[in-house]
Design a protein around this motif. Structure first.
Motif, PDB file in Angstrom:
ATOM      1  N   GLY A 143     -20.577 -30.091 -90.448  1.00 49.74           N
ATOM      2  CA  GLY A 143     -21.796 -30.560 -89.782  1.00 49.74           C
ATOM      3  C   GLY A 143     -21.500 -31.160 -88.411  1.00 49.74           C
ATOM      4  N   ARG A 144     -20.453 -31.978 -88.324  1.00 52.37           N
ATOM      5  CA  ARG A 144     -20.059 -32.559 -87.029  1.00 52.37           C
ATOM      6  C   ARG A 144     -19.625 -31.470 -86.051  1.00 52.37           C
ATOM      7  N   GLU A 145     -18.896 -30.473 -86.576  1.00 53.03           N
ATOM      8  CA  GLU A 145     -18.444 -29.371 -85.717  1.00 53.03           C
ATOM      9  C   GLU A 145     -19.633 -28.584 -85.169  1.00 53.03           C
ATOM     10  N   VAL A 146     -20.635 -28.329 -86.004  1.00 50.97           N
ATOM     11  CA  VAL A 146     -21.825 -27.601 -85.548  1.00 50.97           C
ATOM     12  C   VAL A 146     -22.563 -28.417 -84.495  1.00 50.97           C
ATOM     13  N   ARG A 147     -22.730 -29.716 -84.740  1.00 52.01           N
ATOM     14  CA  ARG A 147     -23.390 -30.589 -83.747  1.00 52.01           C
ATOM     15  C   ARG A 147     -22.655 -30.512 -82.408  1.00 52.01           C
ATOM     16  N   GLN A 148     -21.325 -30.587 -82.446  1.00 53.16           N
ATOM     17  CA  GLN A 148     -20.542 -30.530 -81.215  1.00 53.16           C
ATOM     18  C   GLN A 148     -20.699 -29.188 -80.514  1.00 53.16           C
ATOM     19  N   LYS A 149     -20.747 -28.098 -81.279  1.00 52.83           N
ATOM     20  CA  LYS A 149     -20.959 -26.772 -80.684  1.00 52.83           C
ATOM     21  C   LYS A 149     -22.325 -26.709 -79.991  1.00 52.83           C
ATOM     22  N   LEU A 150     -23.333 -27.263 -80.640  1.00 52.33           N
ATOM     23  CA  LEU A 150     -24.677 -27.257 -80.051  1.00 52.33           C
ATOM     24  C   LEU A 150     -24.729 -28.092 -78.770  1.00 52.33           C
ATOM     25  N   LEU A 151     -24.103 -29.259 -78.803  1.00 51.12           N
ATOM     26  CA  LEU A 151     -24.089 -30.119 -77.614  1.00 51.12           C
ATOM     27  C   LEU A 151     -23.320 -29.448 -76.473  1.00 51.12           C
ATOM     28  N   ALA A 152     -22.187 -28.842 -76.791  1.00 56.27           N
ATOM     29  CA  ALA A 152     -21.391 -28.155 -75.766  1.00 56.27           C
ATOM     30  C   ALA A 152     -22.161 -26.970 -75.192  1.00 56.27           C
ATOM     31  N   ALA A 153     -22.867 -26.241 -76.042  1.00 58.99           N
ATOM     32  CA  ALA A 153     -23.662 -25.111 -75.564  1.00 58.99           C
ATOM     33  C   ALA A 153     -24.759 -25.591 -74.619  1.00 58.99           C
ATOM     34  N   THR A 179     -34.422 -22.864 -78.122  1.00 55.89           N
ATOM     35  CA  THR A 179     -33.679 -23.006 -79.375  1.00 55.89           C
ATOM     36  C   THR A 179     -32.878 -21.742 -79.662  1.00 55.89           C
ATOM     37  N   ARG A 180     -33.496 -20.587 -79.470  1.00 54.22           N
ATOM     38  CA  ARG A 180     -32.827 -19.318 -79.761  1.00 54.22           C
ATOM     39  C   ARG A 180     -31.620 -19.116 -78.856  1.00 54.22           C
ATOM     40  N   ILE A 181     -31.784 -19.345 -77.561  1.00 50.41           N
ATOM     41  CA  ILE A 181     -30.685 -19.169 -76.600  1.00 50.41           C
ATOM     42  C   ILE A 181     -29.551 -20.142 -76.910  1.00 50.41           C
ATOM     43  N   LEU A 182     -29.912 -21.359 -77.201  1.00 52.67           N
ATOM     44  CA  LEU A 182     -28.918 -22.388 -77.514  1.00 52.67           C
ATOM     45  C   LEU A 182     -28.144 -22.039 -78.784  1.00 52.67           C
ATOM     46  N   ALA A 183     -28.872 -21.653 -79.819  1.00 57.84           N
ATOM     47  CA  ALA A 183     -28.224 -21.288 -81.084  1.00 57.84           C
ATOM     48  C   ALA A 183     -27.293 -20.097 -80.886  1.00 57.84           C
ATOM     49  N   ASP A 184     -27.754 -19.118 -80.120  1.00 53.87           N
ATOM     50  CA  ASP A 184     -26.930 -17.941 -79.856  1.00 53.87           C
ATOM     51  C   ASP A 184     -25.633 -18.340 -79.154  1.00 53.87           C
ATOM     52  N   ARG A 185     -25.715 -19.189 -78.140  1.00 56.48           N
ATOM     53  CA  ARG A 185     -24.520 -19.635 -77.415  1.00 56.48           C
ATOM     54  C   ARG A 185     -23.576 -20.399 -78.329  1.00 56.48           C
ATOM     55  N   ALA A 186     -24.131 -21.202 -79.231  1.00 55.15           N
ATOM     56  CA  ALA A 186     -23.305 -22.008 -80.136  1.00 55.15           C
ATOM     57  C   ALA A 186     -22.784 -21.196 -81.323  1.00 55.15           C
ATOM     58  N   GLY A 187     -23.332 -19.992 -81.515  1.00 53.48           N
ATOM     59  CA  GLY A 187     -22.879 -19.152 -82.618  1.00 53.48           C
ATOM     60  C   GLY A 187     -23.438 -19.586 -83.967  1.00 53.48           C
ATOM     61  N   VAL A 188     -24.670 -20.123 -83.951  1.00 53.93           N
ATOM     62  CA  VAL A 188     -25.320 -20.558 -85.185  1.00 53.93           C
ATOM     63  C   VAL A 188     -26.728 -19.967 -85.242  1.00 53.93           C
ATOM     64  N   THR A 189     -27.392 -20.135 -86.371  1.00 49.13           N
ATOM     65  CA  THR A 189     -28.778 -19.672 -86.477  1.00 49.13           C
ATOM     66  C   THR A 189     -29.710 -20.719 -85.873  1.00 49.13           C
ATOM     67  N   PRO A 190     -30.867 -20.294 -85.359  1.00 46.07           N
ATOM     68  CA  PRO A 190     -31.798 -21.253 -84.748  1.00 46.07           C
ATOM     69  C   PRO A 190     -32.228 -22.389 -85.683  1.00 46.07           C
ATOM     70  N   SER A 191     -32.322 -22.118 -86.981  1.00 51.33           N
ATOM     71  CA  SER A 191     -32.755 -23.174 -87.900  1.00 51.33           C
ATOM     72  C   SER A 191     -31.766 -24.334 -87.949  1.00 51.33           C
ATOM     73  N   VAL A 192     -30.509 -24.065 -87.648  1.00 52.81           N
ATOM     74  CA  VAL A 192     -29.484 -25.109 -87.666  1.00 52.81           C
ATOM     75  C   VAL A 192     -29.744 -26.154 -86.580  1.00 52.81           C
ATOM     76  N   VAL A 193     -30.317 -25.707 -85.459  1.00 55.65           N
ATOM     77  CA  VAL A 193     -30.616 -26.634 -84.364  1.00 55.65           C
ATOM     78  C   VAL A 193     -31.519 -27.755 -84.883  1.00 55.65           C
ATOM     79  N   HIS A 194     -32.582 -27.383 -85.579  1.00 52.78           N
ATOM     80  CA  HIS A 194     -33.545 -28.393 -86.048  1.00 52.78           C
ATOM     81  C   HIS A 194     -33.078 -29.108 -87.316  1.00 52.78           C
TER      82      HIS A 194
END
Length: 193
Positions: free
Chosen positions: A9-19, A34-49
């Protein structure tokens, strides 16, 4: 002991912040979705929220985190400068790494612009600026500067202004600016002469 899920979870948060820190300068604050950010971070958009209450909250956390880091790194002059004049030289030398068109300059510019429309972002940035000015003011006061608060406010504004002007292609040579700004502070070597 931290669970593997908490670590992920911390790693995903850091990926999102870095993206977000990458995307804001590239696309502009309002073009980061949200979609562009999730794509850059390599996660699904639902993970952002899942990790952040809103996209805006994520962007604010990303930007203020980056600003905190830059302020901490640029504050090394507090440890090395002996006089206020030395500190001015160090502060302005730290500005030389920013062209005004580099990603970090653009991140700050985008954040300042977005803060005119977002009260929370404005308060967060204002808190960072105020913290830096207070730290600089205390440092100047410890070195006998007669007007430490006002001097710190002017110096912080000049640093921001120099970076903003560089973004416009109207940059000022930091060496020339340092010569002018050194006149604002007391030079202990010249006292009594």
């Amino acid at each position: 002991m931290t669970s593997p899920a908490a670590v992920r979870g911390r790693e995903v948060r850091q990926k999102l912040l870095a993206a977000a820190v990458e995307l804001i300068p590239e696309r502009g604050w309002t073009a980061v979705s949200t979609r562009i950010l999730a794509d850059r971070a390599g996660v699904t958009p639902s993970v952002v929220h899942y990790h952040f209450p809103s996209l805006q909250a994520l962007l604010i956390e990303a930007v203020t985190g980056a600003m905190r880091q830059v302020l901490a790194e640029s504050g090394t002059f507090f440890e090395t400068a002996r006089t206020p004049a030395d500190a001015i030289g160090g502060m302005l030398a730290s500005v030389d790494q920013y062209s005004g068109a580099d990603p970090m300059s653009l991140l700050f510019i985008e954040a300042y612009l977005a803060s005119t429309r977002d009260e929370r972002l404005r308060e967060e940035i204002a808190g960072l600026v105020d913290g830096f000015r207070q730290r600089l003011s205390r440092w100047l006061d410890e070195r006998g500067e007669p007007a430490p608060e006002a001097t710190a406010a002017v110096l912080a504004a000049v640093i921001d202004g120099l970076v903003l002007h560089r973004g416009l292609g109207a940059g000022v040579d930091t060496g020339a600016a340092a010569a002018v700004l050194r006149k604002l502070v007391t030079d202990p070597t010249q006292e009594g002469k």
